[in-house]
Design a protein around this motif. Structure first.
Motif, PDB file in Angstrom:
ATOM      1  N   VAL A 118      -3.021   2.272  -5.577  1.00 59.55           N
ATOM      2  CA  VAL A 118      -1.950   2.943  -4.802  1.00 59.55           C
ATOM      3  C   VAL A 118      -1.200   1.883  -3.996  1.00 59.55           C
ATOM      4  CG1 VAL A 118      -2.963   5.247  -4.495  1.00 59.55           C
ATOM      5  CG2 VAL A 118      -3.605   3.398  -2.937  1.00 59.55           C
ATOM      6  N   PHE A 119       0.009   2.230  -3.601  1.00 56.90           N
ATOM      7  CA  PHE A 119       0.782   1.306  -2.777  1.00 56.90           C
ATOM      8  C   PHE A 119       0.701   1.763  -1.336  1.00 56.90           C
ATOM      9  CE2 PHE A 119       2.244   0.910  -7.069  1.00 56.90           C
ATOM     10  CZ  PHE A 119       2.110  -0.463  -7.239  1.00 56.90           C
ATOM     11  N   GLU A 120       0.289   0.846  -0.501  1.00 61.16           N
ATOM     12  CA  GLU A 120      -0.027   1.149   0.889  1.00 61.16           C
ATOM     13  C   GLU A 120       1.179   0.822   1.766  1.00 61.16           C
ATOM     14  OE1 GLU A 120      -4.155   0.047   2.960  1.00 61.16           O
ATOM     15  OE2 GLU A 120      -2.912  -1.697   2.666  1.00 61.16           O
ATOM     16  N   PRO A 121       1.595   1.684   2.691  1.00 58.05           N
ATOM     17  CA  PRO A 121       1.049   2.972   3.052  1.00 58.05           C
ATOM     18  C   PRO A 121       1.330   4.043   1.991  1.00 58.05           C
ATOM     19  CG  PRO A 121       3.074   2.563   4.286  1.00 58.05           C
ATOM     20  CD  PRO A 121       2.781   1.325   3.506  1.00 58.05           C
ATOM     21  N   PHE A 122       0.395   4.997   1.874  1.00 54.46           N
ATOM     22  CA  PHE A 122       0.515   6.040   0.841  1.00 54.46           C
ATOM     23  C   PHE A 122       0.219   7.394   1.479  1.00 54.46           C
ATOM     24  CE2 PHE A 122      -3.715   4.238   1.002  1.00 54.46           C
ATOM     25  CZ  PHE A 122      -4.505   5.357   1.165  1.00 54.46           C
ATOM     26  N   THR A 124      -1.561  10.218   2.737  1.00 55.18           N
ATOM     27  CA  THR A 124      -2.956  10.115   3.189  1.00 55.18           C
ATOM     28  C   THR A 124      -3.936  10.973   2.378  1.00 55.18           C
ATOM     29  OG1 THR A 124      -4.380  10.387   5.111  1.00 55.18           O
ATOM     30  CG2 THR A 124      -2.497  11.848   5.008  1.00 55.18           C
ATOM     31  N   ASN A 125      -3.477  12.135   1.907  1.00 52.77           N
ATOM     32  CA  ASN A 125      -4.403  13.003   1.178  1.00 52.77           C
ATOM     33  C   ASN A 125      -4.784  12.456  -0.192  1.00 52.77           C
ATOM     34  OD1 ASN A 125      -4.954  14.955   3.107  1.00 52.77           O
ATOM     35  ND2 ASN A 125      -2.998  15.961   2.731  1.00 52.77           N
ATOM     36  N   TYR A 126      -4.066  11.439  -0.685  1.00 52.63           N
ATOM     37  CA  TYR A 126      -4.509  10.804  -1.935  1.00 52.63           C
ATOM     38  C   TYR A 126      -5.941  10.297  -1.760  1.00 52.63           C
ATOM     39  CZ  TYR A 126       0.346  10.604  -3.683  1.00 52.63           C
ATOM     40  OH  TYR A 126       1.611  10.899  -4.113  1.00 52.63           O
ATOM     41  N   ASN A 127      -6.207   9.738  -0.576  1.00 51.30           N
ATOM     42  CA  ASN A 127      -7.539   9.195  -0.343  1.00 51.30           C
ATOM     43  C   ASN A 127      -8.585  10.314  -0.326  1.00 51.30           C
ATOM     44  OD1 ASN A 127      -9.438   7.153   0.171  1.00 51.30           O
ATOM     45  ND2 ASN A 127      -9.342   7.591   2.361  1.00 51.30           N
ATOM     46  N   SER A 128      -8.267  11.400   0.385  1.00 51.66           N
ATOM     47  CA  SER A 128      -9.231  12.506   0.467  1.00 51.66           C
ATOM     48  C   SER A 128      -9.478  13.112  -0.916  1.00 51.66           C
ATOM     49  CB  SER A 128      -8.712  13.588   1.410  1.00 51.66           C
ATOM     50  OG  SER A 128      -8.509  13.030   2.679  1.00 51.66           O
ATOM     51  N   LEU A 129      -8.405  13.276  -1.681  1.00 47.06           N
ATOM     52  CA  LEU A 129      -8.553  13.878  -3.010  1.00 47.06           C
ATOM     53  C   LEU A 129      -9.344  12.948  -3.934  1.00 47.06           C
ATOM     54  CD1 LEU A 129      -4.936  15.328  -3.232  1.00 47.06           C
ATOM     55  CD2 LEU A 129      -7.027  16.668  -3.027  1.00 47.06           C
ATOM     56  N   ALA A 130      -9.099  11.631  -3.798  1.00 51.24           N
ATOM     57  CA  ALA A 130      -9.847  10.662  -4.616  1.00 51.24           C
ATOM     58  C   ALA A 130     -11.324  10.704  -4.233  1.00 51.24           C
ATOM     59  CB  ALA A 130      -9.275   9.258  -4.425  1.00 51.24           C
ATOM     60  N   PRO A 360      -0.411   9.794  13.759  1.00 45.84           N
ATOM     61  CA  PRO A 360      -0.812   8.381  13.800  1.00 45.84           C
ATOM     62  C   PRO A 360      -0.911   7.850  12.377  1.00 45.84           C
ATOM     63  CG  PRO A 360      -2.556   9.829  14.662  1.00 45.84           C
ATOM     64  CD  PRO A 360      -1.439  10.716  14.233  1.00 45.84           C
ATOM     65  N   ALA A 361      -0.451   6.610  12.163  1.00 47.58           N
ATOM     66  CA  ALA A 361      -0.254   6.168  10.771  1.00 47.58           C
ATOM     67  C   ALA A 361      -1.443   5.463  10.132  1.00 47.58           C
ATOM     68  CB  ALA A 361       0.988   5.277  10.684  1.00 47.58           C
ATOM     69  N   ALA A 362      -2.501   5.186  10.880  1.00 47.33           N
ATOM     70  CA  ALA A 362      -3.607   4.416  10.278  1.00 47.33           C
ATOM     71  C   ALA A 362      -4.159   5.107   9.024  1.00 47.33           C
ATOM     72  CB  ALA A 362      -4.707   4.197  11.308  1.00 47.33           C
ATOM     73  N   GLY A 363      -4.118   6.434   9.001  1.00 51.69           N
ATOM     74  CA  GLY A 363      -4.639   7.188   7.861  1.00 51.69           C
ATOM     75  C   GLY A 363      -3.802   7.053   6.588  1.00 51.69           C
ATOM     76  N   GLY A 369      -7.280  -1.805  10.134  1.00 49.74           N
ATOM     77  CA  GLY A 369      -6.376  -2.400  11.134  1.00 49.74           C
ATOM     78  C   GLY A 369      -4.912  -2.100  10.877  1.00 49.74           C
ATOM     79  N   LEU A 370      -4.531  -1.837   9.629  1.00 49.22           N
ATOM     80  CA  LEU A 370      -3.104  -1.591   9.357  1.00 49.22           C
ATOM     81  C   LEU A 370      -2.697  -0.200   9.842  1.00 49.22           C
ATOM     82  CD1 LEU A 370      -2.412  -3.124   5.817  1.00 49.22           C
ATOM     83  CD2 LEU A 370      -2.071  -4.129   8.081  1.00 49.22           C
ATOM     84  N   GLY A 371      -1.468  -0.115  10.324  1.00 51.00           N
ATOM     85  CA  GLY A 371      -0.918   1.169  10.758  1.00 51.00           C
ATOM     86  C   GLY A 371      -1.350   1.588  12.152  1.00 51.00           C
ATOM     87  N   LYS A 372      -2.150   0.762  12.804  1.00 51.87           N
ATOM     88  CA  LYS A 372      -2.707   1.141  14.124  1.00 51.87           C
ATOM     89  C   LYS A 372      -1.625   1.279  15.188  1.00 51.87           C
ATOM     90  CE  LYS A 372      -7.040   1.297  15.447  1.00 51.87           C
ATOM     91  NZ  LYS A 372      -7.730   1.541  16.570  1.00 51.87           N
TER      92      LYS A 372
END
Ligand SMILES: Cc1ncc(COP(=O)(O)O)c(C=O)c1O
Length: 402
Positions: A118-122, A124-130, A360-363, A369-372
């Motif tokens: 995936v291309f970050e930032p993406f 967020t639910n892609y991560n949960s679904l994966a 908040p964008a960290a998710g 550390g990214l998006g903090k």
């Protein structure tokens, strides 16, 4: 008793996890401008309400697992309208929202332990679904300075391993607002072709692209490169949540030229019985009668985006990129921890008894550390409210600094 690994690993959605704080603030009489969730405040077309008023007293049956005939017929016309030839009813399966389409696509192409790029930032639910599918997302970073467009071929290829099964994109993108060019899509398809990967193309925001950043479907680009339908490597995941402003109806679909993929999807569909039959009747009706709605919604959101950007430019010490599509932007704030700031907005700040809710964008990142120091804004409110919300953001940042 121990729960599964996936139950342990799945994170709370950053888009929804501050909801209780918002409810508590509202109980104290504070008005909240909600910019955290991608739900347009626009009414769906009138035909939707007419349909509801006329709905007869009847048993509500399961619908066909693949989708109701009328719905599939309208989908066929809809997708052909994007210049995609050969789309037939057999190429679709109806889903309960784009979310189900994404989960199935991941499950259809990857085994537990496999990887998807995936291309970050993406989204967020892609991560949960994966995680639900036992699949690992491998992030490749994109940068605000480059409006989050794709990196060079070498950067992408470097991340492909023996376990990689697919590349997953959202185009137009949530949370960055990036609209990929046909050159970028061509690059991805060629990489997928060479390395035998699938391209999972989430086009839930297909009607939201601005200023000549024309949305082009990955399928259209693939047709030029791969002539044989059976060799197609794209799974289109789509939804009517945003395009008809019907987030709560929960209707979407998967499409592929490759029928082997669709056969697998159809079996997933049988296992969960059916998508909403009433929802399908509604969308079929709207697709037949109300496609002009898409143009109106695009115009409304272009104007909202312009207001948002004008107002953001007035706030010192922040940076953001101009969204090319969808209805989100990421903003870099002068704060160390944007989640703390978002919580504080709801628990400790008010301006004339009003505040704002942000995500908040960290998710949206996997790299620690990214998006903090970033937040995502969904510009889903009407213009006067958007202006006021940005005024509140400016005042809140000034107060937070103190
Ligand atoms: C990029 C993207 N894909 C898919 C979805 C899921 O939409 P739904 O399940 O409502 O169709 C969303 C929702 O915000 C999204 O932003």
């Amino acid at each position: 008793m121990k729960l599964s690994k996936r139950a342990e690993l799945i994170p709370a959605s950053p888009i929804r996890k501050l909801a209780d704080l918002a409810v508590a603030a509202e109980k104290k009489g504070i008005k909240i401008y909600r910019l955290n969730i991608g739900q347009p405040d626009i009414l769906p077309p009138d035909s939707f309400f007419k349909f509801l008023h006329k709905f007869p007293k009847q048993v509500i049956p399961y619908s066909h697992s693949r989708g109701e005939l009328n719905f599939l017929n309208q989908l066929k016309i809809y997708i052909r309208g994007f210049g995609i030839k050969n789309a037939g009813k057999k190429n679709f399966v109806a889903t309960n929202g784009g979310s189900e389409a994404i989960l199935w696509s991941i499950m259809a192409v990857a085994n537990p332990g496999d990887e998807i790029i995936v291309f970050e930032p993406f989204y967020t639910n892609y991560n949960s679904l994966a995680i639900m599918a036992g699949v690992k997302l491998i992030p490749i970073r994109t940068y605000i300075e480059n409006s989050f467009h794709l990196p060079k071929r070498e950067e992408i290829v470097k991340k492909i391993s023996k376990k990689t099964k697919a590349i997953l994109i959202a185009n137009p993108n949530n949370p960055t607002g990036t609209v990929y060019t046909s050159k970028e899509l061509e690059l991805l398809i060629k990489i997928c072709q060479k390395h035998q990967l699938f391209l999972l193309s989430d086009e839930a925001y297909r009607y939201y692209s601005y200023d000549g950043h024309c949305f082009i479907s990955s399928l259209k680009v693939e047709e030029k490169l791969i002539k044989n339908d059976a060799k197609s490597l794209i799974i289109l995941m789509d939804s009517f949540s945003k395009n008809f402003s019907l987030c709560g109806l929960r209707l979407g679909f998967v499409f592929s030229r490759n029928l082997e993929i669709i056969q697998a999807m159809y079996k997933f569909a049988q296992a969960r019985l059916s998508a909403s039959g009433i929802g399908q009747q509604i969308i079929a009706l709207l697709l037949a009668k109300d496609q002009k709605f898409f143009k109106q919604i695009n115009k409304t959101f272009l104007s909202r985006r312009n207001i948002l950007i004008t107002e953001l430019k007035k706030i010192p010490d922040i940076s953001f990129s101009m969204p090319e599509g969808a209805f989100y932007t990421l903003i870099k704030l002068p704060v160390k921890d944007s989640e703390k700031f978002c919580r504080w907005l709801l628990t400790d700040f008010q301006d004339k008894k009003e505040t704002i809710m942000l995500t908040p964008a960290a998710g949206f990142y996997l790299t620690p550390g990214l998006g903090k120091d970033e937040v995502r804004v969904a510009y889903v409110l009407e213009e006067a409210k958007l202006k006021r919300a940005m005024e509140i953001l400016g005042k809140a940042l000034a107060a937070y600094k103190k």
